[in-house]
Design an enzyme around this catalytic site. Structure first.
Site, PDB file in Angstrom:
ATOM      1  N   ASP A 177      29.924 -18.731 -76.092  1.00 22.22           N
ATOM      2  CA  ASP A 177      30.658 -17.577 -76.600  1.00 22.22           C
ATOM      3  C   ASP A 177      29.830 -16.345 -76.283  1.00 22.22           C
ATOM      4  O   ASP A 177      28.652 -16.281 -76.610  1.00 22.22           O
ATOM      5  CB  ASP A 177      30.872 -17.706 -78.115  1.00 22.22           C
ATOM      6  CG  ASP A 177      31.519 -16.462 -78.694  1.00 22.22           C
ATOM      7  OD1 ASP A 177      32.651 -16.159 -78.293  1.00 22.22           O
ATOM      8  OD2 ASP A 177      30.886 -15.795 -79.530  1.00 22.22           O
ATOM      9  N   GLU A 233      34.558 -18.211 -71.690  1.00 24.25           N
ATOM     10  CA  GLU A 233      35.772 -17.431 -71.904  1.00 24.25           C
ATOM     11  C   GLU A 233      36.033 -16.567 -70.679  1.00 24.25           C
ATOM     12  O   GLU A 233      35.089 -16.192 -69.984  1.00 24.25           O
ATOM     13  CB  GLU A 233      35.558 -16.461 -73.054  1.00 24.25           C
ATOM     14  CG  GLU A 233      35.838 -16.995 -74.418  1.00 24.25           C
ATOM     15  CD  GLU A 233      35.429 -15.968 -75.440  1.00 24.25           C
ATOM     16  OE1 GLU A 233      36.293 -15.535 -76.191  1.00 24.25           O
ATOM     17  OE2 GLU A 233      34.253 -15.611 -75.475  1.00 24.25           O
ATOM     18  N   ASP A 286      30.107 -16.915 -84.171  1.00 22.26           N
ATOM     19  CA  ASP A 286      29.804 -17.161 -82.757  1.00 22.26           C
ATOM     20  C   ASP A 286      29.771 -18.646 -82.423  1.00 22.26           C
ATOM     21  O   ASP A 286      30.348 -19.084 -81.431  1.00 22.26           O
ATOM     22  CB  ASP A 286      28.473 -16.520 -82.389  1.00 22.26           C
ATOM     23  CG  ASP A 286      28.493 -15.014 -82.627  1.00 22.26           C
ATOM     24  OD1 ASP A 286      29.587 -14.443 -82.528  1.00 22.26           O
ATOM     25  OD2 ASP A 286      27.437 -14.447 -82.921  1.00 22.26           O
TER      26      ASP A 286
END
Ligand code: ZN
Length: 427
Positions: A209, A297, A378
């Site tokens: 992340d 991501e 997170d």
């Protein structure tokens, strides 16, 4: 498999050579600007463009014009290369144009309109200056084995000293000599190099992340996790930059003191640039080296950079880190999974799967209303990313409690804590 790479070395030209190089850069810039001008004239008059060969022949004539005697005092190869670069710039522009990716923008101050991506004139006030020599220019490198210095002989410039930090893997096909804004010189060789052998992975998979509180939160499928702090490179130099900017505002343009301050500011920015690059490369190489599969991501950095977080965001250098991870994954034969941009990684509880909506950025931990686990924003997102990538199998096989502890805010249940390894210890 061999691949094309660049090998760069810091160059230390003498004062005389600096003068020669300044002439050379000036001539290259002239050739580049001349090529753009010719193309624009042709386009306006006839609505078409010259080919590279036509331009090149025209330039030879232009060069031997008695008015342009100064162009014959430098090597001709870099000038031809400059025209080639202008040609390439146009090719790139047309590719973008045909794909409908250019638009017309107006200058906010002058109101002048221009199309994005259209090649622009180079200025002598640009910080970066360069000249490229190809093999046909017959440049020569001399280096005695084990010696700290090497000598690069360039036509009509002389023998320039290079700081030899590593050996070239093969004969270079070209060399570009550059002058940076901070007044340093660099020689960049294009070589064919063998691909580096991939290190043995330690973990099966990891989910990452990306954030601004901590730069990266990594969870591994074997139940370990770690956070990498934001380096805050820019913030730590901010005072110095602000001081220099104030000084510049007080000094009159064109004075030698103004020039000195400009140089100091260029050096400060160069330092930041180096630190950012170093951090991004080390981080990417550790992440891809240690994991067989990486889940990331897909971030829309451009959109986020228009918000208030822009400075901190660009300082985090996400794009560069992700690009480098992508490159290394391809080289090392690792799996890279990119998760959809709209995947709500910070809304779902990674333990029970309950989705309880968006949370403001200052909420770092919260309790899941369904399973009452206290989640770390997170780490929870990182576990979700690992899940979405379909890489969490071995994590699930380790049991519920490992999974729960991995996303939890407190470290009490975590079986194995990982100390940050060496490359991260730069903070
Ligand atoms: Zn839950």
């Amino acid at each position: 498999m061999s691949m094309t790479k660049r090998y760069n070395y810091r160059a230390y030209p003498t004062q005389g050579q600096c003068g020669e190089l300044a002439c050379l850069f000036g001539a290259c810039r002239h050739a580049y600007n001349w090529a753009i001008e010719q193309r624009e004239l042709m386009r306006r008059r006839h609505g078409r463009m010259q080919t590279y060969n036509q331009l090149s022949a025209m330039f030879t004539q232009h060069r031997h014009d008695p008015d342009h005697a100064w162009l014959t005092s430098v090597s001709s190869t870099p000038l031809q290369q400059a025209i080639r670069h202008a040609d390439k710039a146009y090719q790139n522009f047309f590719r973008q144009y045909k794909a409908g990716r250019t638009r017309i923008v107006a200058n906010q101050r002058t109101g002048r309109k221009r199309r994005t991506g259209l090649p622009r004139f180079k200025s002598r006030r640009d910080g970066e200056q360069a000249a490229e020599f190809t093999k046909s220019a017959r440049f020569k490198i001399e280096h005695t084995h084990g010696c700290k210095w090497a000598f690069l002989t360039l036509p009509k410039v002389g023998t320039v000293k290079l700081r030899w930090t590593r050996d070239l893997p093969s004969q270079p096909s070209s060399v570009t000599i550059m002058r940076h804004a901070d007044g340093t010189y660099e020689a960049s060789f294009v070589v064919q190099a063998e691909q580096a052998t991939a290190p043995a992975p330690i973990h099966e998979a990891c989910g990452i992340d990306m954030g601004l509180e901590s730069l990266m939160s990594i969870v591994h499928a074997d139940g370990t996790r770690q956070k990498i702090p934001h380096p805050r490179t820019l913030a730590r130099k901010a005072r110095r930059l602000r001081k220099l900017d104030k000084q510049l505002a007080r000094q009159r343009k064109g004075t030698s003191n103004h020039a000195k301050t400009l140089l100091l500011r260029a050096r400060a920015y160069k330092h930041i640039q180096n630190q950012r690059k170093d951090m991004a490369y080390k981080l990417a190489s550790t992440v891809t080296g240690e994991n067989q599969a990486v889940a990331l991501e897909t971030l829309n950095v451009n959109a986020l950079a228009r918000t208030r977080m822009a400075k901190s965001l660009l300082d985090a250098n996400w794009t560069r880190i992700i690009t480098r991870i992508t490159e290394l994954c391809a080289q090392y034969g690792r799996t890279l999974v990119r998760i959809d941009r709209w995947y709500p990684s910070s809304q779902i509880c990674s333990y029970c799967g309950r989705r309880d909506g968006r949370k403001p950025l200052n909420v770092r931990t919260w309790q899941c209303p369904a399973c009452s686990t206290t989640l770390d924003r997170d780490y929870n997102a990182a576990v979700n990313i690992l899940d979405a990538a379909g890489l969490a199998e071995s994590l699930n096989a380790r049991g519920d409690e490992v999974r729960r502890a991995l996303a939890a805010a407190d470290e009490a249940h975590l079986s194995t804590k990982r100390e940050p390894t060496e490359p991260y210890a730069f903070i």
